[in-house]
Structures are given as C-alpha cells and as structure tokens.
Design a protein around this motif. Structure first.
Motif, PDB file in Angstrom:
ATOM      1  N   GLU A   1      -8.896 -16.764  16.793  1.00 21.65           N
ATOM      2  CA  GLU A   1      -8.580 -15.408  16.346  1.00 21.65           C
ATOM      3  C   GLU A   1      -7.659 -15.455  15.132  1.00 21.65           C
ATOM      4  O   GLU A   1      -7.841 -14.690  14.172  1.00 21.65           O
ATOM      5  CB  GLU A   1      -7.947 -14.620  17.498  1.00 21.65           C
ATOM      6  CG  GLU A   1      -8.938 -14.326  18.615  1.00 21.65           C
ATOM      7  CD  GLU A   1      -8.277 -13.902  19.916  1.00 21.65           C
ATOM      8  OE1 GLU A   1      -8.969 -13.291  20.749  1.00 21.65           O
ATOM      9  OE2 GLU A   1      -7.073 -14.204  20.109  1.00 21.65           O
ATOM     10  N   LYS A   2      -6.692 -16.366  15.160  1.00 19.48           N
ATOM     11  CA  LYS A   2      -5.815 -16.533  13.994  1.00 19.48           C
ATOM     12  C   LYS A   2      -6.617 -16.948  12.765  1.00 19.48           C
ATOM     13  O   LYS A   2      -6.345 -16.478  11.651  1.00 19.48           O
ATOM     14  CB  LYS A   2      -4.733 -17.574  14.303  1.00 19.48           C
ATOM     15  CG  LYS A   2      -3.703 -17.126  15.322  1.00 19.48           C
ATOM     16  CD  LYS A   2      -2.675 -18.222  15.571  1.00 19.48           C
ATOM     17  CE  LYS A   2      -1.649 -17.771  16.609  1.00 19.48           C
ATOM     18  NZ  LYS A   2      -0.663 -18.847  16.908  1.00 19.48           N
ATOM     19  N   ARG A   3      -7.600 -17.798  12.972  1.00 17.58           N
ATOM     20  CA  ARG A   3      -8.409 -18.253  11.843  1.00 17.58           C
ATOM     21  C   ARG A   3      -9.214 -17.094  11.241  1.00 17.58           C
ATOM     22  O   ARG A   3      -9.350 -16.979  10.021  1.00 17.58           O
ATOM     23  CB  ARG A   3      -9.349 -19.371  12.308  1.00 17.58           C
ATOM     24  CG  ARG A   3     -10.001 -20.136  11.170  1.00 17.58           C
ATOM     25  CD  ARG A   3     -10.599 -21.436  11.659  1.00 17.58           C
ATOM     26  NE  ARG A   3      -9.566 -22.341  12.160  1.00 17.58           N
ATOM     27  CZ  ARG A   3      -9.463 -22.770  13.420  1.00 17.58           C
ATOM     28  NH1 ARG A   3     -10.347 -22.382  14.325  1.00 17.58           N
ATOM     29  NH2 ARG A   3      -8.502 -23.580  13.794  1.00 17.58           N
TER      30      ARG A   3
ATOM     31  N   PHE B   1     -10.322 -13.106   6.987  1.00 19.34           N
ATOM     32  CA  PHE B   1     -10.999 -11.834   6.696  1.00 19.34           C
ATOM     33  C   PHE B   1     -10.095 -10.600   6.640  1.00 19.34           C
ATOM     34  O   PHE B   1     -10.594  -9.505   6.383  1.00 19.34           O
ATOM     35  CB  PHE B   1     -12.109 -11.602   7.726  1.00 19.34           C
ATOM     36  CG  PHE B   1     -13.157 -12.664   7.714  1.00 19.34           C
ATOM     37  CD1 PHE B   1     -14.025 -12.785   6.640  1.00 19.34           C
ATOM     38  CD2 PHE B   1     -13.266 -13.567   8.763  1.00 19.34           C
ATOM     39  CE1 PHE B   1     -14.996 -13.777   6.622  1.00 19.34           C
ATOM     40  CE2 PHE B   1     -14.230 -14.551   8.755  1.00 19.34           C
ATOM     41  CZ  PHE B   1     -15.103 -14.663   7.681  1.00 19.34           C
ATOM     42  N   TRP B   2      -8.813 -10.742   6.867  1.00 20.35           N
ATOM     43  CA  TRP B   2      -7.903  -9.598   6.706  1.00 20.35           C
ATOM     44  C   TRP B   2      -7.106  -9.757   5.425  1.00 20.35           C
ATOM     45  O   TRP B   2      -6.588 -10.838   5.163  1.00 20.35           O
ATOM     46  CB  TRP B   2      -6.948  -9.520   7.892  1.00 20.35           C
ATOM     47  CG  TRP B   2      -7.555  -8.975   9.142  1.00 20.35           C
ATOM     48  CD1 TRP B   2      -8.871  -8.678   9.395  1.00 20.35           C
ATOM     49  CD2 TRP B   2      -6.850  -8.678  10.361  1.00 20.35           C
ATOM     50  NE1 TRP B   2      -9.022  -8.228  10.674  1.00 20.35           N
ATOM     51  CE2 TRP B   2      -7.798  -8.209  11.297  1.00 20.35           C
ATOM     52  CE3 TRP B   2      -5.512  -8.759  10.751  1.00 20.35           C
ATOM     53  CZ2 TRP B   2      -7.449  -7.829  12.592  1.00 20.35           C
ATOM     54  CZ3 TRP B   2      -5.162  -8.381  12.036  1.00 20.35           C
ATOM     55  CH2 TRP B   2      -6.120  -7.912  12.950  1.00 20.35           C
ATOM     56  N   PRO B   3      -6.985  -8.717   4.595  1.00 19.24           N
ATOM     57  CA  PRO B   3      -7.600  -7.402   4.790  1.00 19.24           C
ATOM     58  C   PRO B   3      -9.096  -7.447   4.516  1.00 19.24           C
ATOM     59  O   PRO B   3      -9.567  -8.253   3.715  1.00 19.24           O
ATOM     60  CB  PRO B   3      -6.882  -6.531   3.761  1.00 19.24           C
ATOM     61  CG  PRO B   3      -6.474  -7.477   2.682  1.00 19.24           C
ATOM     62  CD  PRO B   3      -6.151  -8.773   3.370  1.00 19.24           C
TER      63      PRO B   3
ATOM     64  N   GLU C   1     -19.210 -17.619  11.738  1.00 17.93           N
ATOM     65  CA  GLU C   1     -19.513 -18.987  12.170  1.00 17.93           C
ATOM     66  C   GLU C   1     -18.959 -20.009  11.185  1.00 17.93           C
ATOM     67  O   GLU C   1     -18.396 -21.043  11.584  1.00 17.93           O
ATOM     68  CB  GLU C   1     -21.018 -19.154  12.328  1.00 17.93           C
ATOM     69  CG  GLU C   1     -21.426 -20.494  12.911  1.00 17.93           C
ATOM     70  CD  GLU C   1     -22.886 -20.557  13.283  1.00 17.93           C
ATOM     71  OE1 GLU C   1     -23.401 -21.677  13.427  1.00 17.93           O
ATOM     72  OE2 GLU C   1     -23.510 -19.485  13.436  1.00 17.93           O
ATOM     73  N   ASP C   2     -19.089 -19.732   9.898  1.00 14.45           N
ATOM     74  CA  ASP C   2     -18.557 -20.643   8.877  1.00 14.45           C
ATOM     75  C   ASP C   2     -17.033 -20.778   8.990  1.00 14.45           C
ATOM     76  O   ASP C   2     -16.477 -21.858   8.773  1.00 14.45           O
ATOM     77  CB  ASP C   2     -18.912 -20.136   7.481  1.00 14.45           C
ATOM     78  CG  ASP C   2     -20.376 -20.352   7.141  1.00 14.45           C
ATOM     79  OD1 ASP C   2     -21.047 -21.121   7.859  1.00 14.45           O
ATOM     80  OD2 ASP C   2     -20.856 -19.736   6.169  1.00 14.45           O
ATOM     81  N   ALA C   3     -16.350 -19.674   9.338  1.00 19.94           N
ATOM     82  CA  ALA C   3     -14.890 -19.679   9.402  1.00 19.94           C
ATOM     83  C   ALA C   3     -14.357 -20.412  10.622  1.00 19.94           C
ATOM     84  O   ALA C   3     -13.252 -20.974  10.581  1.00 19.94           O
ATOM     85  CB  ALA C   3     -14.353 -18.251   9.382  1.00 19.94           C
TER      86      ALA C   3
END
Length: 362
Positions: free
Chosen positions: A93-95, A100-102, A213-215
């Motif tokens: 979740e951190k990743r 992706f934020w923002p 998936e890449d992340a």
C-alpha cells in the motif's frame, strides 16, 4: 450559495489570491457545509469527513443510497494520518501511495477513528485519495480536515465535469461552488485494495491494472459489472450510475462494423429521433444512417487518442444529449483493448444497462 472562481493557473501562479478566494469555501468545509469543487477526474461534493451530520447532508443532497460508501480526499500524502490508521498500512500500500498519489487512484485503507461512520457504512475500510488538481489541493489544505467527496451530481446521473452541470443538479443544496474549469480525465478514479498476495480493482479508472502490477509485482484482478446484494465496498459497484435520462446503446469495433450494427438496430426499431456520439472520421458513414441522427457529438482523435478524448467528453455529451429530447442515444465506444478501455466500458455498461456490444467484422 456562494460561487468562487479559481483557475488552475491562478492556483499555481498567484497562490496568495487563490488562498484569499478559497478561504470561505475552506471555512464552510470545516463548519459542516457542502462545497462542490473540481478535481482531475470529476467535480466532487465535499463535506467534513469527521462530522456525521455533514456526511448525511451529502446523502440527502444526492439522493444517494445510505449503504453507498464515500471517498475521502486529502491535500497531500503528509495529511494521510487525518483519515487513515497509518500503523496498519502495509508495504504494498505504501508503494502504491508513493507511485500514484497525487493522482486518480483511490485505495481502500484502515480508517482513523475520527472518520464519521457513515463515510464507510457496513465496511472496515475507507476509500482515500489525493487529487492531482491544484485548486482541489489548495482548498483541501486550507480546510484542515479530511473531506469526503462523491461526484457532485444527483445519484445515478452522469458525473459532472463542469461547474454548470453541478448547478443543474445541486444548486439548491450547496453552500459554496468552487468553479475551476473542466476536469481533465472525465471519469472517476480507480478504486483498488491490496489483498493478501494480490490487488483487486473495484472500480476501474485511469490508473490501470497493468500500472498497479508494474508498481508492486502483484497480480491484479478487476470487477467490471454490478455487485449483486450486500453492502458495496466502493462507489459505482451496486447501483445504477452514470446514466442520462435518454436510453443509451453503445458499440465498439472498426468503423464499418459499428456503422452496420447501428443501421441494423435502427431498422429493427421505430426510432425516429436519435443522437450519436462518435469519432470525427465516422461522419461520412453516419450520413448513410436512416433515419439520420438529429443530434451529434463528434469526438476528436483516432485510435490511441480517441479513448482519452472520449472519456473527457462522455458525461458532458450525455448530459447535452438529454436536452435534445431524443428517443435513443447511440455511442461509438473506444476499443476495450485500449489502456482506458476497461474503465470506459465499465461506465458504459452501467450507463447503457448492459447495451454495450462488440460489432464484429462480417
């Protein structure tokens, strides 16, 4: 209702003036008011996520089912502890947050104790995101509170991508409308949750399964249809959404096949007044349709560029079609295989109540 105009350029280049203009809207949010504001996806209807009475005003204004959860918006990643129990955030979740934020990704995360229970009815997780829109970020920062914000429209109708559409639905319910121009993406954020050894997308959007998936290296699954029964985990899963009053049918495929499918549908019906949303290069073939469309919206772009242009104009064009008093609206949809295809087809399946078909080549 107070109307405030703050452009993207002002929020970036004249921050002092933007702060002065947005301060009343921020104060309204702190005090339990309803504030509509732009994001990069659609306009949101915001209220203080810590105040139960403010959240109930959202449901009343929208006519939204009480079990349909809301998404909490934050100004930046640093504000996450105001909405989330950060001790329970896991590495993947951190990743995703870092990647992706923002941006247009909503994550289902463990809530902070201060979040009003009606934000996530019947659930143990809340949707949270940081919008990538300078006006939204500045407003949220000034408010100093987490802001729950579904789309700023009557429940079930196409989401608003302009302030004018917000006014059509909610003018009598708003305390403040922040006008910030048209929204970039035109479709709502991706909603996803990290599970044990995978990620599940509950609502597809601009952040795709391949990107997640890449992340993370985790496999990703996607919900594409309606949820049958139970309390929905995310917005857009259970109830009729994104639909204009005019009945909509949609096809995708090559130009000749879609034109043939539309012509066949017209021959089998008694429709005389229909509208058409299609790419610009469809115009010549559309002239052959009988009867001819009485209302058209031509989308610029071909192949790869058609899908983002289509997404940005889909909701506003469906709203406009409703004013033409049509018997039906026909839509030439982008390919399902485009990166945005899953998200667009998800919205069209719900807007058309399942009348979305692949026009096969003969």
């Amino acid at each position: 209702m107070q109307r405030i105009q703050v452009s993207v350029s002002m929020a970036r280049e004249n921050k002092t003036q933007a702060i002065r203009l947005l301060s009343p809207a921020a104060a309204a949010l702190r005090q339990g008011g309803l504030v509509a504001f732009p994001t990069e996806t659609v306009y949101g209807l915001g209220a203080n996520a810590n105040l139960e009475e403010a959240i109930l005003r959202i449901f009343q204004a929208k006519g939204r089912p009480a079990d349909n959860p809301l998404i909490v918006h934050l100004p930046n990643v640093e504000a996450i502890s105001s909405a989330v129990d950060i001790a329970r955030i896991r590495p993947h979740e951190k990743r995703l947050i870092e990647s992706f934020w923002p941006g247009p990704l909503t994550l289902l995360l463990p809530p902070a104790k201060t979040i009003a229970r009606s934000v996530y009815p019947g659930q143990t997780l809340i949707g949270v995101r940081v919008p990538n829109h300078p006006v939204a970020q500045l407003l949220l920062s000034l408010s100093g509170v987490p802001v729950a914000a579904p789309s700023a429209n009557r429940s079930g109708l196409p989401s608003p991508t302009t302030s004018e559409t917000v006014l059509l639905d909610l003018a009598d319910h708003l305390d403040v409308l922040v006008e910030g121009g048209s929204c970039e993406w035109g479709i709502e954020s991706t909603v996803a949750a990290v599970q044990e050894e995978s990620i599940h997308i509950y609502r597809p959007g601009a952040i795709t399964a391949a990107m997640l998936e890449d992340a993370t290296g985790l496999p990703v699954t996607v919900s594409t249809g309606f949820q049958e029964g139970g309390t929905p985990l995310a917005p857009g899963m259970k109830y009729r959404h994104y639909a204009p009053h005019t009945p909509v049918s949609a096809w995708w495929g090559n130009v000749e096949s879609v034109q043939s499918a539309m012509q066949q549908a017209l021959l089998q019906s008694s429709i005389q007044r229909f509208g058409l949303i299609a790419p610009r290069n469809f115009q010549t073939l559309a002239d052959l349709l009988q009867p001819s469309p009485v209302w058209t919206c031509w989308i610029e772009g071909e192949e790869e560029s058609y899908a983002p242009s289509f997404a940005a104009k889909l909701y506003s064009s469906m709203r406009e079609a409703d004013t033409a008093h049509l018997e039906a609206l026909y839509v030439f949809a982008p390919s399902a295989f485009h990166p945005l295809g899953t998200a667009i087809h998800n919205r069209l399946l719900k807007a058309t109540e399942g009348r979305l078909w692949h026009a096969e080549s003969s």
